[in-house]
Write a protein that holds these residues in place. Structure first.
Motif, PDB file in Angstrom:
ATOM      1  N   TRP A  39       0.832  -1.201   0.000  1.00  0.00           N
ATOM      2  CA  TRP A  39       0.000   0.000   0.000  1.00  0.00           C
ATOM      3  C   TRP A  39       0.873   1.260   0.000  1.00  0.00           C
ATOM      4  O   TRP A  39       2.085   1.201   0.108  1.00  0.00           O
ATOM      5  CB  TRP A  39      -0.951   0.025   1.196  1.00  0.00           C
ATOM      6  CG  TRP A  39      -0.597  -0.878   2.340  1.00  0.00           C
ATOM      7  CD1 TRP A  39      -1.170  -2.077   2.628  1.00  0.00           C
ATOM      8  CD2 TRP A  39       0.403  -0.669   3.341  1.00  0.00           C
ATOM      9  NE1 TRP A  39      -0.581  -2.628   3.745  1.00  0.00           N
ATOM     10  CE2 TRP A  39       0.376  -1.786   4.202  1.00  0.00           C
ATOM     11  CE3 TRP A  39       1.311   0.345   3.598  1.00  0.00           C
ATOM     12  CZ2 TRP A  39       1.229  -1.912   5.307  1.00  0.00           C
ATOM     13  CZ3 TRP A  39       2.177   0.223   4.689  1.00  0.00           C
ATOM     14  CH2 TRP A  39       2.119  -0.884   5.524  1.00  0.00           C
ATOM     15  N   ARG A  75       1.620   5.601   0.884  1.00  0.00           N
ATOM     16  CA  ARG A  75       1.895   6.459   2.038  1.00  0.00           C
ATOM     17  C   ARG A  75       0.580   7.018   2.594  1.00  0.00           C
ATOM     18  O   ARG A  75      -0.434   7.033   1.900  1.00  0.00           O
ATOM     19  CB  ARG A  75       2.822   7.607   1.624  1.00  0.00           C
ATOM     20  CG  ARG A  75       4.161   7.158   1.037  1.00  0.00           C
ATOM     21  CD  ARG A  75       4.990   8.357   0.603  1.00  0.00           C
ATOM     22  NE  ARG A  75       6.176   7.957  -0.144  1.00  0.00           N
ATOM     23  CZ  ARG A  75       7.364   7.685   0.404  1.00  0.00           C
ATOM     24  NH1 ARG A  75       7.492   7.769   1.726  1.00  0.00           N
ATOM     25  NH2 ARG A  75       8.398   7.332  -0.336  1.00  0.00           N
ATOM     26  N   PRO A  76       0.592   7.494   3.840  1.00  0.00           N
ATOM     27  CA  PRO A  76      -0.623   8.090   4.419  1.00  0.00           C
ATOM     28  C   PRO A  76      -1.149   9.236   3.562  1.00  0.00           C
ATOM     29  O   PRO A  76      -0.386  10.005   2.977  1.00  0.00           O
ATOM     30  CB  PRO A  76      -0.145   8.592   5.790  1.00  0.00           C
ATOM     31  CG  PRO A  76       1.006   7.699   6.129  1.00  0.00           C
ATOM     32  CD  PRO A  76       1.694   7.416   4.826  1.00  0.00           C
ATOM     33  N   SER A  77      -2.472   9.325   3.472  1.00  0.00           N
ATOM     34  CA  SER A  77      -3.100  10.344   2.624  1.00  0.00           C
ATOM     35  C   SER A  77      -4.464  10.714   3.189  1.00  0.00           C
ATOM     36  O   SER A  77      -5.108   9.914   3.868  1.00  0.00           O
ATOM     37  CB  SER A  77      -3.255   9.816   1.195  1.00  0.00           C
ATOM     38  OG  SER A  77      -4.033  10.698   0.406  1.00  0.00           O
ATOM     39  N   ALA A 102      -8.414   7.773  -0.664  1.00  0.00           N
ATOM     40  CA  ALA A 102      -7.486   7.047   0.196  1.00  0.00           C
ATOM     41  C   ALA A 102      -8.223   5.877   0.860  1.00  0.00           C
ATOM     42  O   ALA A 102      -9.416   5.955   1.138  1.00  0.00           O
ATOM     43  CB  ALA A 102      -6.902   7.978   1.252  1.00  0.00           C
ATOM     44  N   ALA A 151      -0.249  -1.400   8.486  1.00  0.00           N
ATOM     45  CA  ALA A 151      -0.877  -0.346   7.683  1.00  0.00           C
ATOM     46  C   ALA A 151      -1.395   0.793   8.548  1.00  0.00           C
ATOM     47  O   ALA A 151      -1.575   1.912   8.065  1.00  0.00           O
ATOM     48  CB  ALA A 151      -2.017  -0.931   6.861  1.00  0.00           C
ATOM     49  N   CYS A 191       0.839   4.885  11.355  1.00  0.00           N
ATOM     50  CA  CYS A 191       1.066   6.110  10.589  1.00  0.00           C
ATOM     51  C   CYS A 191       1.542   7.226  11.519  1.00  0.00           C
ATOM     52  O   CYS A 191       0.822   7.594  12.457  1.00  0.00           O
ATOM     53  CB  CYS A 191      -0.226   6.548   9.890  1.00  0.00           C
ATOM     54  SG  CYS A 191      -0.789   5.401   8.626  1.00  0.00           S
ATOM     55  N   CYS A 251      -5.928   5.236   9.983  1.00  0.00           N
ATOM     56  CA  CYS A 251      -4.962   5.776   9.027  1.00  0.00           C
ATOM     57  C   CYS A 251      -5.342   5.342   7.612  1.00  0.00           C
ATOM     58  O   CYS A 251      -5.468   4.149   7.330  1.00  0.00           O
ATOM     59  CB  CYS A 251      -3.555   5.278   9.367  1.00  0.00           C
ATOM     60  SG  CYS A 251      -2.319   5.714   8.140  1.00  0.00           S
ATOM     61  N   ARG A 311      -4.494   5.425   3.403  1.00  0.00           N
ATOM     62  CA  ARG A 311      -3.297   5.452   2.574  1.00  0.00           C
ATOM     63  C   ARG A 311      -3.650   5.504   1.086  1.00  0.00           C
ATOM     64  O   ARG A 311      -4.751   5.128   0.688  1.00  0.00           O
ATOM     65  CB  ARG A 311      -2.437   4.206   2.845  1.00  0.00           C
ATOM     66  CG  ARG A 311      -1.862   4.136   4.252  1.00  0.00           C
ATOM     67  CD  ARG A 311      -1.070   2.864   4.456  1.00  0.00           C
ATOM     68  NE  ARG A 311      -0.421   2.827   5.760  1.00  0.00           N
ATOM     69  CZ  ARG A 311       0.771   3.339   6.023  1.00  0.00           C
ATOM     70  NH1 ARG A 311       1.449   3.934   5.043  1.00  0.00           N
ATOM     71  NH2 ARG A 311       1.302   3.272   7.223  1.00  0.00           N
ATOM     72  N   HIS A 312      -2.673   5.950   0.294  1.00  0.00           N
ATOM     73  CA  HIS A 312      -2.827   5.902  -1.163  1.00  0.00           C
ATOM     74  C   HIS A 312      -2.982   4.449  -1.605  1.00  0.00           C
ATOM     75  O   HIS A 312      -2.196   3.592  -1.193  1.00  0.00           O
ATOM     76  CB  HIS A 312      -1.596   6.484  -1.857  1.00  0.00           C
ATOM     77  CG  HIS A 312      -1.490   7.965  -1.811  1.00  0.00           C
ATOM     78  ND1 HIS A 312      -2.257   8.793  -2.607  1.00  0.00           N
ATOM     79  CD2 HIS A 312      -0.691   8.784  -1.063  1.00  0.00           C
ATOM     80  CE1 HIS A 312      -1.936  10.052  -2.364  1.00  0.00           C
ATOM     81  NE2 HIS A 312      -1.006  10.079  -1.435  1.00  0.00           N
ATOM     82  N   GLN A 353       4.372   3.356  -0.091  1.00  0.00           N
ATOM     83  CA  GLN A 353       5.103   3.191   1.157  1.00  0.00           C
ATOM     84  C   GLN A 353       6.364   2.364   0.895  1.00  0.00           C
ATOM     85  O   GLN A 353       6.299   1.269   0.345  1.00  0.00           O
ATOM     86  CB  GLN A 353       4.235   2.483   2.191  1.00  0.00           C
ATOM     87  CG  GLN A 353       4.894   2.261   3.546  1.00  0.00           C
ATOM     88  CD  GLN A 353       5.114   3.550   4.317  1.00  0.00           C
ATOM     89  OE1 GLN A 353       4.543   4.585   3.964  1.00  0.00           O
ATOM     90  NE2 GLN A 353       5.925   3.502   5.343  1.00  0.00           N
TER      91      GLN A 353
END
Length: 295
Positions: A162, A164-166, A171, A179, A182, A190, A192-193, A247
């Motif tokens: 997965w 990065r945090p978004s 997301a 996962a 974050c 959290c 993620r993209h 990530q």
């Protein structure tokens, strides 16, 4: 409240059965490999049966040779993908635990290593059967995008690789403790993209459509090396871009390097995926320009 998407209720296993006290399962990831190879075989058969697509209206190989080539490529994917992961991403661990290299069922395959394995296998096959190397490379590259598409969709189903945090509306809240680790997210889930889907769209759909147009509308097979060059440059560029949202592998992340850069100076640098993609882009551009100039 942050508008994000919950991960759908998907299982990484298509089905499982118990035999003699052991559990056997068919996973979506394995099915993606199988389907990708079958689609590649079918696509290759279709273009080999159209002599007008090739230089001097002569396909580079016979249909019966294609079956042997598939076997060579499967070995190249498995051996190259595994060794690539070992050498590029976790060399220290596998140097200390060499027997774990053989445990492919535990996961750990690198696309760049698999690609190198396919290149070596295809080159040796072309030499052995006296097949034009560049045309064979074009044929193989042309058939790869559907497998990439299915493989990245399988990564999404497996909730792995997965991004990065978004906080973007699309997301995704992926399951699992890793996962949800974050930095900066104290309260709430959290998100993620969905970087697997980004790669599926770029490497599988966009690049695949481009190659189809070049072959069937642009006569690209009549310019040996062009399709291979476009594929290498296209995949390298796609992966380079997605790495900004993906990530990084845990072994590259540290308190002083939260972005997981494999090479950096004063906080600026490149991830391992980007470092491995740069030679692909350069080599792809060289092959494409060389094909056009020779033609």
């Amino acid at each position: 409240m942050q508008a994000v998407l919950n991960f759908p209720d998907l299982s990484p296993e298509l089905f499982s059965i118990s035999l003699f006290g052991m559990e056997f399962a068919l996973r979506w990831y394995a099915l993606a490999y199988i389907a990708g190879i079958l689609i590649a075989w079918r696509m290759a058969m279709m273009v080999l049966r159209r002599p007008a697509l090739w230089p001097d209206k002569t396909p580079p190989m016979r249909s019966d040779q294609l079956e042997d080539l598939i076997t060579w490529i499967i070995l190249g994917v498995i051996l190259g993908g595994r060794l690539g992961f070992v050498l590029f991403y976790q060399p220290a661990y596998y140097l200390s635990n060499p027997l774990d290299i053989l445990k492919v069922w535990q996961g750990g395959m690198a696309f760049h290593g698999g690609l190198l394995g396919v290149v070596i296998a295809s080159f040796l096959f072309s030499r052995r059967h006296k097949i034009p190397t560049l045309s064979l490379g074009d044929l193989v590259a042309f058939t790869v995008p559907p497998g990439l598409l299915l493989g990245r969709l399988a990564n999404f189903v497996n909730a792995e690789l997965w991004g990065r945090p978004s906080e973007l509306p699309w997301a995704v809240i992926f399951p699992g403790t890793a996962a949800q680790e974050c930095p900066g997210v104290v309260v709430g889930m959290c998100a993620r993209h969905p970087s697997q889907l980004y790669e599926a769209a770029l490497e599988g759909v966009l690049l695949g459509v481009l190659l189809l147009v070049l072959v069937y509308r642009g006569g690209a097979f009549r310019k040996p090396g062009l399709i291979m060059g476009v594929f290498l440059a296209g995949y390298g560029a796609s992966r380079f871009i997605v790495e900004f949202f993906r990530q990084p592998d845990a072994q590259f992340v540290s308190p002083g390097n939260p972005l997981g850069l494999a090479w950096h100076v004063s906080g600026y640098g490149l991830t391992m995926g980007q470092l491995l993609s740069l030679p692909m882009i350069a080599l792809g551009i060289w092959f494409a320009l060389r094909a056009r100039q020779k033609t």
